[in-house]
Scaffold this active site. Structure first.
Site, PDB file in Angstrom:
ATOM      1  N   GLU A 291     -50.163  17.089   1.354  1.00 47.08           N
ATOM      2  CA  GLU A 291     -51.258  16.442   0.627  1.00 47.08           C
ATOM      3  C   GLU A 291     -52.551  17.261   0.723  1.00 47.08           C
ATOM      4  O   GLU A 291     -53.437  17.131  -0.111  1.00 47.08           O
ATOM      5  CB  GLU A 291     -51.475  15.034   1.206  1.00 47.08           C
ATOM      6  CG  GLU A 291     -51.775  13.984   0.172  1.00 47.08           C
ATOM      7  CD  GLU A 291     -51.705  12.578   0.741  1.00 47.08           C
ATOM      8  OE1 GLU A 291     -50.744  11.868   0.423  1.00 47.08           O
ATOM      9  OE2 GLU A 291     -52.601  12.190   1.497  1.00 47.08           O
ATOM     10  N   HIS A 312     -25.741  22.257   9.966  1.00 45.29           N
ATOM     11  CA  HIS A 312     -24.401  21.969   9.432  1.00 45.29           C
ATOM     12  C   HIS A 312     -24.464  21.449   7.997  1.00 45.29           C
ATOM     13  O   HIS A 312     -23.457  21.021   7.444  1.00 45.29           O
ATOM     14  CB  HIS A 312     -23.682  20.969  10.342  1.00 45.29           C
ATOM     15  CG  HIS A 312     -23.438  21.532  11.709  1.00 45.29           C
ATOM     16  ND1 HIS A 312     -22.216  22.004  12.116  1.00 45.29           N
ATOM     17  CD2 HIS A 312     -24.288  21.750  12.746  1.00 45.29           C
ATOM     18  CE1 HIS A 312     -22.312  22.464  13.355  1.00 45.29           C
ATOM     19  NE2 HIS A 312     -23.570  22.316  13.766  1.00 45.29           N
ATOM     20  N   LYS A 426     -49.509   6.021  -9.730  1.00 48.30           N
ATOM     21  CA  LYS A 426     -50.027   4.649  -9.599  1.00 48.30           C
ATOM     22  C   LYS A 426     -50.551   4.143 -10.941  1.00 48.30           C
ATOM     23  O   LYS A 426     -50.315   3.000 -11.316  1.00 48.30           O
ATOM     24  CB  LYS A 426     -51.178   4.612  -8.580  1.00 48.30           C
ATOM     25  CG  LYS A 426     -50.744   4.829  -7.141  1.00 48.30           C
ATOM     26  CD  LYS A 426     -51.938   4.611  -6.222  1.00 48.30           C
ATOM     27  CE  LYS A 426     -51.669   5.153  -4.848  1.00 48.30           C
ATOM     28  NZ  LYS A 426     -52.855   5.232  -4.032  1.00 48.30           N
TER      29      LYS A 426
HETATM   30  O1  PA5 Z   1     -53.775  10.298   3.184  1.00 50.70           O
HETATM   31  C1  PA5 Z   1     -54.021   9.391   2.414  1.00 50.70           C
HETATM   32  O2  PA5 Z   1     -55.157   9.201   1.970  1.00 50.70           O
HETATM   33  C2  PA5 Z   1     -52.937   8.422   1.955  1.00 50.70           C
HETATM   34  O3  PA5 Z   1     -51.711   8.719   2.494  1.00 50.70           O
HETATM   35  C3  PA5 Z   1     -53.301   7.011   2.358  1.00 50.70           C
HETATM   36  O4  PA5 Z   1     -53.438   6.967   3.752  1.00 50.70           O
HETATM   37  C4  PA5 Z   1     -52.254   6.025   1.902  1.00 50.70           C
HETATM   38  O5  PA5 Z   1     -52.113   6.075   0.511  1.00 50.70           O
HETATM   39  C5  PA5 Z   1     -52.630   4.620   2.322  1.00 50.70           C
HETATM   40  O6  PA5 Z   1     -53.868   4.256   1.815  1.00 50.70           O
HETATM   41  P1  PA5 Z   1     -54.626   2.986   2.346  1.00 50.70           P
HETATM   42  O7  PA5 Z   1     -54.904   3.189   3.804  1.00 50.70           O
HETATM   43  O8  PA5 Z   1     -55.883   2.897   1.551  1.00 50.70           O
HETATM   44  O9  PA5 Z   1     -53.720   1.799   2.136  1.00 50.70           O
END
Ligand code: PA5
Length: 436
Positions: A291, A312, A426
């Site tokens: 990310e 394996h 989303k």
């Molecule tokens: O790194 C990030 O920003 C995401 O992985 C969020 O942590 C994840 O989408 C969860 O978001 P939230 O804490 O707002 O529910």
């Protein structure tokens, strides 16, 4: 005396020339300056950089107290969250507690069974989890910075309703703890209205860098893990990984080598472990790097590997397939338990040559043999060694990777602290669901 985790790139040296590292050093040190001074892209979310020094001690004590309360009173803790609001706690709990934690007796665990929910939208997972929990007394830690993420919000709706039906509003107030934004979002509003205890996801720390904040720490405390040692490890790594020379700074070295690998076409990194309890650690690492770096049509693709298991199944590809891979192995010097291989009177299975060796020693030889083979096959290998699997070294490991990730992002020329691409699916999903 405590040791330190160590980073070693000897087994990748034949793939790089030493002057390449010399050439990169000034850029890395500059990236480090920019990161520490909060002057780079995404600076508003880089509050994790000096977090091990500046975290709120008062809230930290409250986390420990809540963790103790959960350990004493809950039969089951359900941790609800997704992505950065879930993977860190799961990584710590899987690595630092018993492999079959939930199967142990309450006395052996010293605390509740711990389950995770709200990290998918699978009805099968949810129904089976509810079945396994049955009539047991449920406590919930719901973790969501935005308070609006669909997966945890849906799971929380189910568990809150269940607890309220069984224990009433008052009982739910005792059993539900929310970790969320300090002032915004649906979860914050609900927690205030219902009087739930809340912990804060700091504004200045993005989800995937939030393990060392209440996001990760409360479930970790509920698992009986020593938070003081974990934070002490992170603080030690802060100092190690802030050094202003490549030769002394392991996070800078890791970021530099990864960047060189990428420039040479090694666009996939395998994070390899020979201990299955690192499985969720590699999941955490995948999110951290994937990310942070995967944007603007650039980035190393992070892949988790469990050896020798995956040798394996994927071993053939790694040895012989498309040559765009490099590997980083998580090594453990001394596992918490080990077993010696015994001799048989008659060597029916032909394994007596291993008698007297331990499983760990055999596992180590598998690692050495694999590294030799993969290096010869054109897969450079980096190694990160933990002296032992303890909260202290776990804290070091987390900070080491976070720091290396921030630096890697800046070297790559991306903002390592945003995630604009996550919104695309989303938008479509909500439109298809007819969200008003
Ligand atoms: O790194 C990030 O920003 C995401 O992985 C969020 O942590 C994840 O989408 C969860 O978001 P939230 O804490 O707002 O529910």
């Amino acid at each position: 005396m405590e040791k330190n985790i160590t980073f070693d790139y000897q087994r990748a040296e034949e793939f790089i020339k030493s002057h390449e590292l010399d050439y990169l050093e000034p850029y890395l040190l500059q990236a480090q300056e920019v990161l520490h001074r909060l002057e780079g892209p995404g600076r508003e979310y880089a509050g994790w950089v000096d977090w091990p020094l500046k975290y709120n001690r008062e809230e930290f004590e409250r986390i420990k107290a809540a963790g103790e309360r959960i350990r004493e009173r809950a039969e089951v803790l359900v941790v609800i969250g997704i992505g950065g609001s879930y993977l860190g706690a799961r990584a710590a709990l899987e690595l630092l507690t018993h492999t079959f934690y939930n199967r142990l007796s309450r006395e052996e665990r010293g605390g509740p069974e711990i389950y995770f929910a709200g990290f998918n939208m699978s009805p099968i997972y949810l129904e089976h989890l509810l079945e396994v929990i049955g009539e047991k007394d449920i406590w919930v830690n719901v973790v969501s910075k935005s308070g609006t993420t669909l997966e945890p919000a849906l799971a929380f709706r189910v568990f809150r309703d269940l607890i309220e039906k069984r224990r009433g509003k008052e009982g739910a107030r005792e059993r539900i703890i929310a970790t969320t934004d300090k002032s915004r979002g649906a979860l914050k509003k609900l927690a205030e209205e219902e009087g739930y205890e809340t912990f804060t996801v700091p504004d200045e720390v993005g989800g995937r860098y939030s393990l060392l904040t209440p996001v990760g720490l409360l479930p970790i405390a509920a698992g009986g893990i020593d938070l003081d040692k974990l934070m002490a490890g992170a603080e030690k790594a802060y100092h190690l990984c802030s050094k202003k020379s490549l030769a002394e700074n392991p996070s800078c070295q890791y970021a530099a080598i990864r960047n060189l690998m990428y420039r040479k076409g090694k666009i996939i990194e395998l994070l390899v472990s020979y201990e299955p309890s690192f499985y969720y650690f590699t999941e955490w690492w995948k999110q951290l790097f994937g990310e942070s770096e995967g944007k603007d049509k650039k980035g190393i693709f992070p892949a988790g590997m469990n050896f020798t298991t995956d040798l394996h199944s994927l071993g053939q590809y790694i040895q012989d397939g498309y040559r765009n891979l490099f590997a980083t192995t998580l090594q453990v010097e001394k596992p918490p338990v080990d077993r010696e291989i015994f001799k048989l009177q008659e060597d029916m299975d032909g394994l007596n040559y291993l008698a007297g060796k331990t499983f760990h020693q055999v596992n180590q030889k598998a690692w050495e043999g694999t590294v030799m083979a993969h290096t010869e096959g054109g897969v450079p290998n980096l190694t990160l060694t933990l002296p032992e699997i303890t909260p202290y070294y776990f804290g070091q490991l987390i900070y080491f990777f976070e720091k290396a990730c921030g630096l890697s992002g800046y070297l790559l020329g991306v903002n390592p602290f945003d995630q604009p691409g996550v919104e695309a699916y989303k938008k479509n999903m909500f439109r298809l669901l007819g969200k008003p």
